[in-house]
Design a protein around this motif. Structure first.
Motif, PDB file in Angstrom:
ATOM      1  N   ALA A 221      24.263 -23.795 -22.236  1.00  0.00           N
ATOM      2  CA  ALA A 221      25.246 -24.817 -21.920  1.00  0.00           C
ATOM      3  C   ALA A 221      24.725 -26.244 -22.028  1.00  0.00           C
ATOM      4  O   ALA A 221      24.824 -27.023 -21.067  1.00  0.00           O
ATOM      5  N   PHE A 222      24.200 -26.589 -23.178  1.00  0.00           N
ATOM      6  CA  PHE A 222      23.720 -27.958 -23.399  1.00  0.00           C
ATOM      7  C   PHE A 222      24.820 -28.964 -23.101  1.00  0.00           C
ATOM      8  O   PHE A 222      24.546 -30.055 -22.590  1.00  0.00           O
ATOM      9  N   SER A 223      26.038 -28.621 -23.393  1.00  0.00           N
ATOM     10  CA  SER A 223      27.151 -29.559 -23.223  1.00  0.00           C
ATOM     11  C   SER A 223      27.468 -29.856 -21.764  1.00  0.00           C
ATOM     12  O   SER A 223      28.317 -30.702 -21.484  1.00  0.00           O
ATOM     13  N   THR A 224      26.817 -29.199 -20.831  1.00  0.00           N
ATOM     14  CA  THR A 224      27.033 -29.491 -19.412  1.00  0.00           C
ATOM     15  C   THR A 224      25.955 -30.425 -18.851  1.00  0.00           C
ATOM     16  O   THR A 224      25.984 -30.748 -17.664  1.00  0.00           O
ATOM     17  N   TYR A 225      25.042 -30.858 -19.710  1.00  0.00           N
ATOM     18  CA  TYR A 225      23.934 -31.691 -19.258  1.00  0.00           C
ATOM     19  C   TYR A 225      24.089 -33.132 -19.722  1.00  0.00           C
ATOM     20  O   TYR A 225      24.345 -33.391 -20.898  1.00  0.00           O
ATOM     21  N   ALA A 226      23.894 -34.056 -18.791  1.00  0.00           N
ATOM     22  CA  ALA A 226      23.654 -35.437 -19.178  1.00  0.00           C
ATOM     23  C   ALA A 226      22.217 -35.523 -19.687  1.00  0.00           C
ATOM     24  O   ALA A 226      21.339 -34.799 -19.210  1.00  0.00           O
ATOM     25  N   MET A 227      21.997 -36.397 -20.668  1.00  0.00           N
ATOM     26  CA  MET A 227      20.680 -36.502 -21.298  1.00  0.00           C
ATOM     27  C   MET A 227      20.143 -37.911 -21.190  1.00  0.00           C
ATOM     28  O   MET A 227      20.909 -38.886 -21.206  1.00  0.00           O
ATOM     29  N   GLY A 228      18.833 -37.999 -21.142  1.00  0.00           N
ATOM     30  CA  GLY A 228      18.203 -39.306 -21.067  1.00  0.00           C
ATOM     31  C   GLY A 228      16.932 -39.364 -21.900  1.00  0.00           C
ATOM     32  O   GLY A 228      16.365 -38.326 -22.249  1.00  0.00           O
ATOM     33  N   TRP A 229      16.546 -40.575 -22.228  1.00  0.00           N
ATOM     34  CA  TRP A 229      15.258 -40.834 -22.886  1.00  0.00           C
ATOM     35  C   TRP A 229      14.454 -41.776 -22.000  1.00  0.00           C
ATOM     36  O   TRP A 229      14.983 -42.765 -21.478  1.00  0.00           O
ATOM     37  N   PHE A 230      13.184 -41.464 -21.870  1.00  0.00           N
ATOM     38  CA  PHE A 230      12.241 -42.299 -21.153  1.00  0.00           C
ATOM     39  C   PHE A 230      11.028 -42.509 -22.051  1.00  0.00           C
ATOM     40  O   PHE A 230      10.843 -41.799 -23.047  1.00  0.00           O
ATOM     41  N   ARG A 231      10.197 -43.463 -21.679  1.00  0.00           N
ATOM     42  CA  ARG A 231       8.961 -43.669 -22.426  1.00  0.00           C
ATOM     43  C   ARG A 231       7.849 -44.092 -21.482  1.00  0.00           C
ATOM     44  O   ARG A 231       8.102 -44.678 -20.424  1.00  0.00           O
ATOM     45  N   GLN A 232       6.636 -43.786 -21.914  1.00  0.00           N
ATOM     46  CA  GLN A 232       5.466 -44.171 -21.129  1.00  0.00           C
ATOM     47  C   GLN A 232       4.398 -44.727 -22.062  1.00  0.00           C
ATOM     48  O   GLN A 232       3.886 -44.012 -22.926  1.00  0.00           O
ATOM     49  N   ALA A 233       4.110 -45.993 -21.862  1.00  0.00           N
ATOM     50  CA  ALA A 233       3.071 -46.660 -22.629  1.00  0.00           C
ATOM     51  C   ALA A 233       1.725 -46.445 -21.937  1.00  0.00           C
ATOM     52  O   ALA A 233       1.682 -46.189 -20.730  1.00  0.00           O
ATOM     53  N   PRO A 234       0.630 -46.572 -22.668  1.00  0.00           N
ATOM     54  CA  PRO A 234      -0.693 -46.382 -22.072  1.00  0.00           C
ATOM     55  C   PRO A 234      -0.900 -47.306 -20.878  1.00  0.00           C
ATOM     56  O   PRO A 234      -0.646 -48.514 -20.962  1.00  0.00           O
ATOM     57  N   GLY A 235      -1.309 -46.730 -19.778  1.00  0.00           N
ATOM     58  CA  GLY A 235      -1.603 -47.517 -18.589  1.00  0.00           C
ATOM     59  C   GLY A 235      -0.391 -47.993 -17.816  1.00  0.00           C
ATOM     60  O   GLY A 235      -0.525 -48.755 -16.855  1.00  0.00           O
ATOM     61  N   LYS A 236       0.788 -47.540 -18.231  1.00  0.00           N
ATOM     62  CA  LYS A 236       2.009 -47.985 -17.557  1.00  0.00           C
ATOM     63  C   LYS A 236       2.790 -46.795 -17.022  1.00  0.00           C
ATOM     64  O   LYS A 236       2.585 -45.660 -17.440  1.00  0.00           O
ATOM     65  N   GLU A 237       3.693 -47.078 -16.118  1.00  0.00           N
ATOM     66  CA  GLU A 237       4.545 -46.030 -15.587  1.00  0.00           C
ATOM     67  C   GLU A 237       5.640 -45.679 -16.600  1.00  0.00           C
ATOM     68  O   GLU A 237       6.003 -46.481 -17.454  1.00  0.00           O
ATOM     69  N   ARG A 238       6.148 -44.482 -16.455  1.00  0.00           N
ATOM     70  CA  ARG A 238       7.242 -44.068 -17.328  1.00  0.00           C
ATOM     71  C   ARG A 238       8.487 -44.893 -16.999  1.00  0.00           C
ATOM     72  O   ARG A 238       8.795 -45.129 -15.823  1.00  0.00           O
ATOM     73  N   GLU A 239       9.194 -45.308 -18.041  1.00  0.00           N
ATOM     74  CA  GLU A 239      10.368 -46.151 -17.827  1.00  0.00           C
ATOM     75  C   GLU A 239      11.579 -45.594 -18.553  1.00  0.00           C
ATOM     76  O   GLU A 239      11.472 -44.937 -19.586  1.00  0.00           O
ATOM     77  N   PHE A 240      12.728 -45.875 -18.025  1.00  0.00           N
ATOM     78  CA  PHE A 240      14.000 -45.447 -18.584  1.00  0.00           C
ATOM     79  C   PHE A 240      14.294 -46.221 -19.871  1.00  0.00           C
ATOM     80  O   PHE A 240      14.090 -47.430 -19.946  1.00  0.00           O
ATOM     81  N   VAL A 241      14.813 -45.512 -20.871  1.00  0.00           N
ATOM     82  CA  VAL A 241      15.188 -46.152 -22.129  1.00  0.00           C
ATOM     83  C   VAL A 241      16.693 -46.067 -22.366  1.00  0.00           C
ATOM     84  O   VAL A 241      17.344 -47.074 -22.636  1.00  0.00           O
ATOM     85  N   ALA A 242      17.245 -44.853 -22.260  1.00  0.00           N
ATOM     86  CA  ALA A 242      18.663 -44.693 -22.588  1.00  0.00           C
ATOM     87  C   ALA A 242      19.186 -43.399 -21.987  1.00  0.00           C
ATOM     88  O   ALA A 242      18.418 -42.484 -21.670  1.00  0.00           O
TER      89      ALA A 242
END
Length: 127
Positions: A28-49
């Motif tokens: 049921a992929f269609s029941t999930y909201a999806m997100g993208w995050f990123r983590q740069a070296p030495g930094k915390e993971r951050e929300f993208v979209a």
């Protein structure tokens, strides 16, 4: 349960574009909201979209808003992140994430709201 596998990362020159994909398996992929995050070296993971389960709602973080497009194809169980005019500061490991969503327009921007994560794909932007 849903398993996520990102692809499409790589090395690109500044000003270039990349399209990341995240393929989901499981139910049921269609029941999930999806997100993208990123983590740069030495930094915390951050929300993208993020994108709601029926694509009604999409959102890109202010830091990438003008250069970001998130989309999904529920028939292919895949979510995409198009990033244009890439900058060296976009260099990071990009992760996709999934969370079950009751409402069609719901999306999430906090890490703790997502229960399922992929392993990430590296994006390196050179100047």
């Amino acid at each position: 349960q849903v398993q996520l596998v990102e692809s499409g990362g790589g090395s690109v020159q500044a000003g270039g574009s990349l399209r990341l994909s995240c393929a989901a398996s499981g139910r049921a992929f269609s029941t999930y909201a999806m997100g993208w995050f990123r983590q740069a070296p030495g930094k915390e993971r951050e929300f993208v979209a993020a994108i709601s389960k029926n694509s009604v709602s999409t959102y890109c973080a202010d830091s990438v808003k003008a250069r970001c497009t998130i989309s999904r194809d529920n028939a292919k169980n895949t979510v995409y992140l198009q990033m244009d005019t890439l900058k060296p500061e976009d260099t990071a490991v990009y992760y996709c994430a999934a969370e079950w969503s009751q409402y069609g327009s719901m999306w999430y921007y906090k890490e703790q709201d997502y229960h399922f994560w992929g392993q990430g794909t590296q994006v390196t932007v050179s100047s």
